[in-house]
Design an enzyme around this catalytic site. Structure first.
Site, PDB file in Angstrom:
ATOM      1  N   GLN A  50       7.078  51.445  47.527  1.00 54.42           N
ATOM      2  CA  GLN A  50       7.652  52.760  47.245  1.00 54.42           C
ATOM      3  C   GLN A  50       9.178  52.666  47.217  1.00 54.42           C
ATOM      4  O   GLN A  50       9.787  52.242  48.193  1.00 54.42           O
ATOM      5  CB  GLN A  50       7.191  53.754  48.316  1.00 54.42           C
ATOM      6  N   GLY A  91       3.816  61.099  44.804  1.00 57.78           N
ATOM      7  CA  GLY A  91       3.474  62.224  45.672  1.00 57.78           C
ATOM      8  C   GLY A  91       3.552  61.915  47.158  1.00 57.78           C
ATOM      9  O   GLY A  91       2.899  62.569  47.973  1.00 57.78           O
ATOM     10  N   GLU A  92       4.380  60.939  47.532  1.00 59.64           N
ATOM     11  CA  GLU A  92       4.462  60.552  48.942  1.00 59.64           C
ATOM     12  C   GLU A  92       4.991  61.680  49.825  1.00 59.64           C
ATOM     13  O   GLU A  92       4.522  61.866  50.946  1.00 59.64           O
ATOM     14  CB  GLU A  92       5.347  59.314  49.105  1.00 59.64           C
ATOM     15  N   ARG A  94       4.579  64.892  49.421  1.00 63.34           N
ATOM     16  CA  ARG A  94       3.471  65.839  49.611  1.00 63.34           C
ATOM     17  C   ARG A  94       2.467  65.295  50.623  1.00 63.34           C
ATOM     18  O   ARG A  94       1.938  66.025  51.466  1.00 63.34           O
ATOM     19  CB  ARG A  94       2.782  66.108  48.270  1.00 63.34           C
ATOM     20  N   GLU A 125       9.058  58.489  38.423  1.00 62.81           N
ATOM     21  CA  GLU A 125       8.683  59.787  38.991  1.00 62.81           C
ATOM     22  C   GLU A 125       9.731  60.243  39.996  1.00 62.81           C
ATOM     23  O   GLU A 125      10.101  61.412  40.048  1.00 62.81           O
ATOM     24  CB  GLU A 125       7.303  59.671  39.655  1.00 62.81           C
ATOM     25  N   ASN A 126      10.247  59.299  40.777  1.00 65.25           N
ATOM     26  CA  ASN A 126      11.293  59.626  41.747  1.00 65.25           C
ATOM     27  C   ASN A 126      12.605  59.955  41.056  1.00 65.25           C
ATOM     28  O   ASN A 126      13.331  60.848  41.481  1.00 65.25           O
ATOM     29  CB  ASN A 126      11.496  58.462  42.721  1.00 65.25           C
ATOM     30  N   ARG A 129      11.882  63.567  39.538  1.00 66.24           N
ATOM     31  CA  ARG A 129      11.551  64.678  40.432  1.00 66.24           C
ATOM     32  C   ARG A 129      12.629  64.913  41.496  1.00 66.24           C
ATOM     33  O   ARG A 129      13.045  66.029  41.719  1.00 66.24           O
ATOM     34  CB  ARG A 129      10.205  64.400  41.125  1.00 66.24           C
TER      35      ARG A 129
END
Length: 313
Positions: A50, A91-92, A94, A125-126, A129
């Site tokens: 991640q 989605g970490e 969340r 995504e990071n 977002r």
């Protein structure tokens, strides 16, 4: 039909994130992948690759409150890693919020992904977002390059500096134009975030910063341009003081440079007296804190006695 130029695309090809992944599948696959399912939270695991390592505690508390009130509105994207066990791709935050408030199940979308695809999606995504801090972004891109080229982090850094020297004409060209360098250039173009040249000149130097600067940079307390400038200061004591002042007083880059210029000592003796003057100013600012702490007050009294004795001698 007018074709969109690559430079006009904010994120290109397969690296546009989770939405691009789902949109690129066939209609049957879309139905399968978009249908979220609830699974026990203890079957979902965080990824070691991640790119995001620091989570702002205030923003995380806000997310926890939202999840507690409304639930998880967007499912996590996961991939199977073993029998009935899944790894988070996107989605970490969340997931962590769900664990914090004690949810037993979380909604997920399961997708078969390779290591490269999972890393690409997690990084982009990071970026889309919630922006990674510059250090996380640097480490994430190097991870992605490592998977793509099968080179270690150290080998990649060496390769990138060689590419830079060749591009500037400092050394004879033997790396640029090779298959591995073409892979590197292609990945940066696909990311659409910054060029490989900019990455080498502005981001790789972050990896060489002193630990205390890396910590505040990772926590998002200081901009990377300021961190690099302070990182050039050799005097550890002054460097630490400057970091603290830059954060506490929100110093601009020009103000930081001015303080560094003022500090430049002509001799070791001048450096000592600069530190003494700087320490005195900090003690005055921390007067209330020192007076409220008997141990610190006693230690300060002892140090003052030593200084007075030194002067008397």
């Amino acid at each position: 039909m007018t074709q969109t130029k690559k430079k006009e695309q904010p994120y290109t090809s397969k690296l546009r994130g989770v939405a691009a992944l789902l949109e690129s599948t066939t209609s049957e696959e879309v139905i399968a992948t978009k249908a979220a399912e609830l699974i026990p939270i203890d079957r979902v695991h965080q990824s070691n690759s991640q790119p995001r390592r620091y989570f702002d505690p205030i923003k995380q508390e806000q997310l926890e409150a939202s999840v507690n009130q409304h639930g998880i509105l967007e499912p996590l994207l996961v991939r199977p890693i073993e029998l009935e066990q899944y790894e988070i791709v996107a989605g970490e935050r969340r997931f962590l919020a769900a664990k914090a408030i004690g949810l037993s199940k979380v909604p997920v979308v399961v997708k078969q992904l390779t290591d490269v695809e999972a890393m690409q999606i997690a990084l982009i995504e990071n970026l889309q977002r919630a922006e990674l801090n510059p250090l996380e972004e640097t480490e994430g891109i190097l991870q992605l390059l490592s998977i793509e080229t099968e080179l270690s982090k150290d080998e990649l850094v060496l390769l990138l500096y060689k590419m830079q020297n060749e591009a500037k004409g400092k050394v004879t060209q033997n790396v640029l134009g090779s298959p591995v360098s073409e892979k590197v250039i292609e990945l940066f173009e696909s990311l659409g975030k910054l060029s490989w040249e900019s990455f080498v000149s502005s981001r790789l130097p972050l990896l060489k910063l002193p630990p205390e600067i890396l910590t505040v940079l990772e926590q998002g307390k200081i901009e990377y341009t300021k961190a690099k400038t302070i990182g050039r200061v050799k005097d550890k004591t002054f460097r630490k003081q400057l970091i603290e002042e830059a954060i506490a007083s929100s110093l601009s880059l020009s103000q930081i440079r001015a303080r560094i210029n003022d500090f430049q000592p002509k001799s070791q003796q001048e450096a000592i007296f600069y530190r003494l003057d700087s320490a005195y100013k900090r003690v005055k600012k921390s007067k209330k804190l020192l007076l409220s702490n008997p141990k610190k007050q006693k230690k300060l009294d002892s140090l003052l006695t030593q200084i007075e004795n030194l002067i008397s001698e």
